[in-house]
Every structure is written in structure tokens, then in C-alpha cells.
Enzyme design. Structure first.
Site, mmCIF file in Angstrom:
data_model
loop_
_atom_site.group_PDB
_atom_site.id
_atom_site.type_symbol
_atom_site.label_atom_id
_atom_site.label_comp_id
_atom_site.label_asym_id
_atom_site.label_seq_id
_atom_site.Cartn_x
_atom_site.Cartn_y
_atom_site.Cartn_z
ATOM 1 N N GLY A 1 0.758 -1.177 0.061
ATOM 2 C CA GLY A 1 0.048 0.012 0.149
ATOM 3 C C GLY A 1 0.922 1.322 0.029
ATOM 4 N N ASP A 2 1.953 1.197 0.649
ATOM 5 C CA ASP A 2 2.738 2.231 0.713
ATOM 6 C C ASP A 2 3.453 2.470 -0.674
ATOM 7 O OD1 ASP A 2 2.647 2.772 3.483
ATOM 8 O OD2 ASP A 2 3.697 0.972 3.751
ATOM 9 N N ARG A 3 3.799 1.484 -1.443
ATOM 10 C CA ARG A 3 4.446 1.785 -2.688
ATOM 11 C C ARG A 3 3.500 2.169 -3.657
ATOM 12 N NH1 ARG A 3 6.126 3.155 -6.277
ATOM 13 N NH2 ARG A 3 7.665 2.480 -7.638
#
Length: 475
Positions: free
Chosen positions: A262-264
Site C-alpha cells: 500500500g505504501d508503494r
């Protein structure tokens, strides 16, 4: 202009080893730890991903004054960090893995703290963003009313990507896209009375339900779009344009640990929206990049940052800001795509003084971004003699980038800036008023692509030569 990541940071600790036996005390595996790895998690992970790919990024967060906070400072080396005190212990998440399989996770200091204060420097860093990623991990920063007021205003001016958390506040209205995963979207929509999907729906029904959740949440949050991520099944995008939900498929990858996907995705959305891409195209690219990230090993494959001397949180040494020509060129393209004006100026900027700052601020006020074309050390020596520069090019660039009116720096080795100007092609080339009444040497070149040359007021009582002479007398 930079990508600004604002949100909660935690220290992630990975303990990896092999489990070949059970404990004699209880029927649990004994893991022989062979490796320990620390990294910045949450908003720090988003910023690290962007920095590793060479993007200009600023991380705005709060840090605890403890050992974990000092480890976080080390893990964020090389990133422009603007932080305030959290007033509570730094959260630490420790994961134990046997081979590729997670065994257990320990959370320390992760109870929900009070909403932290934000400093003027934190707000100023967010104010000058070209795109904002809000990485909310439920520790209160995204709930600060001063920060929320600023983000609500910026949402009408620059893309804001909001990665929500179940323990966090609703996104501010008007953000470009909110990116909950399916579990987060289900929980958030339930508060609006939207029921969960039926038992074991098929792929088509699951995608339709995800689209329904996205539509409900877009209305509730007042965002321009909601992108519900569905792991290996990709994502579903709903926008405020009245069109039906759009499915964004993901390539199939083999991975044992989805941590960081999700961060990526949020980092990819920031880069592609900054470049002026349409949200659907940006979402497609970001979903594929998240899958590639997991296929390449995920967070375990991230490189370790260079270790620097630990500083106490709240009294941080600024991260080294290396000028990258790609930053300036990307910035110029993004500003032009939005119909903005690219301003450039140049010089040696040896012994930065008030006259420089006034001229730079005046130049920045003429457009939507300011790029400084900076003479390299070799160029300064040829122009001013073997005793110059007094300050090296990397320090000069860092000082310039620390000014809120400077958005990017391009260092050039030539005696004149013509070559770097030809690459950048600014709309305005601005020099000090000591050129008043004379045609600037670069005028013919700048006018070739339709640019203009202008001057800003010159302050003769303030000069590098005067400062250098005064310092020599003191010495």
C-alpha cells in the site's frame, strides 16, 4: 517543489532465522535469529521508497525523544526531514520470521496517543508541496486541526493522496484520491450503513461490491476519487465524474509478505500525478509497480540507508540534499503541464547572504517554481580565482534547497549557464538588478524558445566579496 509525505512514522524491526525445533517449555517453534534489520515504517517507508528512486521528497512527521526515535533518524538519513516532538514513546513493531513465514509480531508503544502539535516549519514544508501523500497510521498527526486546515486548502491546488487508517480521522474534503484497502473500506462504509458483501462472492460480485464501497466512501469523504485496493485482485477506482467504477487489474506475483504494498502504491500515485498523468493511468501504473515491488522481495529487499551520527529527535541535523538535474527537469515538466510558469536564476551563491535571499524570493514570486542554476566548484575557481569558492558546491546547494523560495538546484560545470538553460528551458530567466539597463548575455538563447529575461532589485550593500573581506580581517 517537492513530493511531501506527511504522517506517522514507526520503527519496524525484522528478526529472521530458521525454526527447526519446538520449545521444551511450550508447543511453540524456537527461531534461531540469524539477521536483524531495522527500517522506518509508515510514512517513513513511503518517503524511503521515493528517495531510493531519486525523487525529491520531504518527510513531515513527529518523533519521540527515545532510542527508537534516534534509530528512526538514522533510518531516514538522506531524506529531507522536518519533524516536531511527538511527546510519547516511539512506536516499534517487531516481526519474527522463520524462513519466509511470519511467526509473531510484537507491538510496543502503539497505543493511540493524543493528537500531536505541529510546528510552523512542518506547516511551511507542507505548504510548498507539489504533491502530498498523507500516510495516516492512526497515531493522531492527520487529526491535527492546523494541519487539516492546510491540507483542505491545498487539496484544491495540488494532488493530495490520502492513505487512511481505521483508527485515524476521515480524509479532508477535496483530496485527489483516497486509497483504502478492501478491509478498511468495508469497515469505513459500515459506519455509513453499507452492509458487507455476501458469503464467498465470486470475482465479478466482489469487484462490484468494492466499487459500491468506493462510491459510498467518495460521497461520505467528499473526495474526488476513491481507489479500493484488493491485493492480488488489483483495485477498483471510483471518480466524481459520474462514470461507472473502473477495475484496475494487477499482475499475479508470488509473495509471502504483502507488507509495504500500500505504501508503494501511494508513492507511485504521487510520482505519476506529479508528472501530470490522468488518475486512471496513474492508478494502473501504481498498481503494477506495487506488484513488481512485492515480486522483487518487498520491504526485505530495500537497501539500508547510510548511517550518520545519531541526533536527538527534535534537534535534527537536516538531511543532505543532493542536487539532481532530474528533479529540476521533472519539476519544470510538471509545472508546464499544469499551465504554470517556470522561473530560473543563476550564480555562484558563495556565502549566502540577505541580498541573495531577497533576490531569490523576488524571482520565485514571478512564477510557479524557481530553479537555481548553480556554478560548480570548478566553474567558480575559473571565474573568481583559486581561493574560491569559500563553500563547496554540495553545501551551497543544500543551503539553497533549505530556502522555501527555492524548488530545485541544477549544478553546471561550464563558465556560463547556456547549456543548463538549454536543457531546462525556463519561461523566465531572472538576474540581479546590477544588470539593469543592459541586455543579459543569455537573452538570445532564452528568447529562442519564447522565454523572457528579467531583473530583480540589487542590494549593493550586501555582497559575497564584502563578506569575504570582512571575514579575512576577523581571521
Amino acid at each position: 517543489m517537492r513530493i511531501v509525505v506527511v504522517g506517522d512514522v514507526m520503527l519496524d524491526v525484522d528478526l529472521a532465522g530458521e525454526a527447526t525445533r519446538l520449545s521444551p517449555d511450550a508447543p511453540v517453534p524456537v527461531v534461531d535469529i540469524a539477521a536483524e534489520k531495522r527500517r522506518a515504517g509508515g510514512a517513513g517507508l513511503v518517503a524511503r521508497m521515493l528517495a531510493e528512486e531519486g525523487w525529491p521528497v520531504t518527510l513531515v512527521t513527529v518523533l519521540g525523544d527515545d532510542d527508537a526515535g534516534r534509530h528512526l533518524v538514522d533510518q531516514l538519513a538522506g531524506i529531507r526531514l522536518v519533524s516536531g516532538p511527538s511527546g510519547v514513546p516511539s512506536p516499534v513493531k517487531t516481526r519474527v520470521r522463520a524462513g519466509t513465514h511470519p511467526v509473531v509480531r510484537f507491538d510496543q508503544g502503539c497505543a493511540r496517543p493524543p493528537v500531536p502539535e505541529v510546528t510552523p516549519a512542518m506547516l511551511s514544508a507542507v505548504e510548498h508541496a507539489a504533491v502530498v501523500v498523507v500516510a495516516d497510521y492512526g497515531r493522531g498527526l492527520a487529526a491535527n486541526p492546523h494541519l487539516r486546515g492546510l491540507l483542505a486548502r491545498l487539496a484544491g491546488e495540488v494532488p493530495v493522496i490520502w492513505d487512511p487508517h481505521p483508527a485515524g480521522p476521515d480524509p479532508v474534503p477535496g483530496v485527489a484520491v483516497v486509497t483504502p484497502n478492501l478491509a478498511e473500506a468495508t469497515r469505513a462504509a459500515a459506519a455509513s450503513g453499507t452492509p458487507a458483501a455476501g458469503t464467498a462472492p465470486g470475482p465479478a460480485e466482489a469487484a462490484i461490491h468494492a466499487g459500491h464501497l468506493a462510491g459510498v466512501l467518495r460521497e461520505r469523504w467528499g473526495s474526488r476519487a476513491v481507489l479500493v485496493t484488493r491485493g492480488g485482485d488489483g483495485a477498483v477506482l471510483v471518480r466524481d465524474d459520474g462514470h461507472a467504477p473502473r477495475q484496475v487489474p494487477a499482475p499475479r506475483v508470488e509473495t509471502g509478505d504483502p507488507c509495504g504494498a500500500g505504501d508503494r502504491l501511494a508513492a507511485g500515485l504521487a510520482v505519476h500525478l506529479l508528472a501530470g498523468r490522468d488518475l486512471l493511468e496513474a492508478a494502473r501504473l501504481a498498481v503494477h509497480e506495487a506488484a513488481d515491488f512485492l515480486a522483487a522481495g518487498g520491504v526485505s529487499a530495500l537497501s539500508q540507508p547510510p548511517v550518520r551520527g545519531a541526533a536527538a529527535p527534535g534537534h535534527l541535523e537536516p538531511a543532505l540534499l543532493e542536487p539532481n538535474p532530474g528533479d529540476a527537469l521533472l519539476l519544470a515538466r510538471a509545472v508546464r503541464n499544469r499551465g504554470g510558469t517556470v522561473v530560473a536564476t543563476g550564480g555562484c551563491f558563495d556565502l549566502l547572504h540577505a541580498g541573495h535571499v531577497r533576490a531569490l524570493a523576488a524571482a520565485r514570486a514571478m512564477g510557479d517554481c524557481l530553479v537555481v542554476c548553480l556554478n560548480s566548484d570548478a566553474s567558480v575557481r575559473r571565474l573568481k580565482g583559486p581561493e574560491r569558492p569559500i563553500i563547496g558546491e554540495h553545501d551551497r546547494a543544500e543551503l539553497l534547497l533549505a530556502l522555501s523560495c527555492v524548488d530545485a538546484v541544477m549544478v553546471f560545470d561550464e563558465d556560463t549557464p547556456e547549456a543548463v538553460l538549454d536543457r531546462l528551458r525556463p519561461d523566465l530567466w531572472v538576474k540581479g538588478g546590477d544588470y539593469q539597463g543592459a541586455r543579459l548575455p543569455e537573452a538570445d538563447l532564452v528568447e529562442r524558445w519564447g522565454g523572457r529575461c528579467l531583473t530583480v532589485p540589487y542590494h549593493p550593500a550586501r555582497s559575497t566579496t564584502g563578506l569575504a573581506t570582512a571575514l579575512a580581517k576577523v581571521g
